[in-house]
Write a protein that holds these residues in place. Structure first.
Motif, PDB file in Angstrom:
ATOM      1  N   ARG A 153       0.880  -1.118   0.187  1.00 62.76           N
ATOM      2  CA  ARG A 153       0.050   0.026   0.034  1.00 62.76           C
ATOM      3  C   ARG A 153       0.966   1.276  -0.049  1.00 62.76           C
ATOM      4  N   ASN A 154       0.347   2.283  -0.405  1.00 60.27           N
ATOM      5  CA  ASN A 154       0.997   3.646  -0.352  1.00 60.27           C
ATOM      6  C   ASN A 154       0.560   4.263   0.771  1.00 60.27           C
ATOM      7  N   GLU A 155       1.257   5.584   0.732  1.00 58.20           N
ATOM      8  CA  GLU A 155       0.798   6.292   2.417  1.00 58.20           C
ATOM      9  C   GLU A 155      -0.526   6.762   2.201  1.00 58.20           C
ATOM     10  N   ASN A 156      -1.419   6.759   1.207  1.00 54.67           N
ATOM     11  CA  ASN A 156      -2.842   7.025   1.333  1.00 54.67           C
ATOM     12  C   ASN A 156      -3.594   5.790   1.554  1.00 54.67           C
TER      13      ASN A 156
END
Length: 183
Positions: free
Chosen positions: A91-94
């Motif tokens: 997953r990315n930061e958002n």
């Protein structure tokens, strides 16, 4: 006859190159471009992704991805279908799905294309199994068979239409036979 050694690329150098269509893989210092999928291959791939995601995605168990680059153990491979258990999906930061998957899939599915080396495809599946993949399938549309590779037992051949195909434990609700894999 004298052969001039060719320079092999590092994985990092390979990852800096522009993408190709069809995708290229990095295996043992060499770039190998995948075969262009044809009709039967694309149909099987698309139906498998819909079927797997239909069973595993609503309950957030796992997700199937088509032609996703997976970078692990010194290689960058692009399985026809890569399935990841939900909590292993990068997953990315958002909170969205990351672009880079630097890990082996939980389940790798390869569909043999005309003229493709079965040996090289098997080697890719075995490399994945050695590095954390739970199960691998090699689907041969010409012979209408599925070879199933396990992480802890010898591979098995499924060649009867009514044979129920083994799936990883996380996908135990998925009921697929050899016959409906090709229909």
């Amino acid at each position: 006859m004298v052969q001039t050694p060719t320079k092999t690329l590092t994985l990092e150098e390979f990852l800096q190159l522009p993408e190709t269509k069809p995708a290229s893989e990095y295996i043992n210092g060499h770039i190998i471009q995948k075969s262009m999928p044809q009709g039967e291959h694309s149909t099987i791939q698309g139906e498998l992704i819909i079927t797997i995601n239909g069973v595993t995605k609503p309950q957030k168990i796992a997700r199937a991805f088509p032609e996703l680059r997976c970078i692990f153990a010194g290689r960058a491979i692009v399985p026809d279908v890569a399935v990841f258990v939900w909590d292993r999906i990068p997953r990315n930061e958002n909170g969205g799905i990351a672009n880079i998957f630097a890990l082996a899939p939980d389940w790798i599915i390869e569909i043999l294309s005309p003229g493709q080396s079965q040996t090289k495809v098997i080697a890719k599946i075995l490399h994945s199994l050695k590095n954390g993949t739970q199960m691998g399938w090699l689907i041969d549309p010409t012979e209408r068979v599925v070879f199933v590779y396990f992480s802890n037992q010898p591979p098995e051949l499924f060649d009867q239409v009514e044979h129920l195909l083994p799936v990883p434990s996380f996908a135990s609700d998925l009921q697929l036979t050899v016959g409906n894999s090709f229909d």
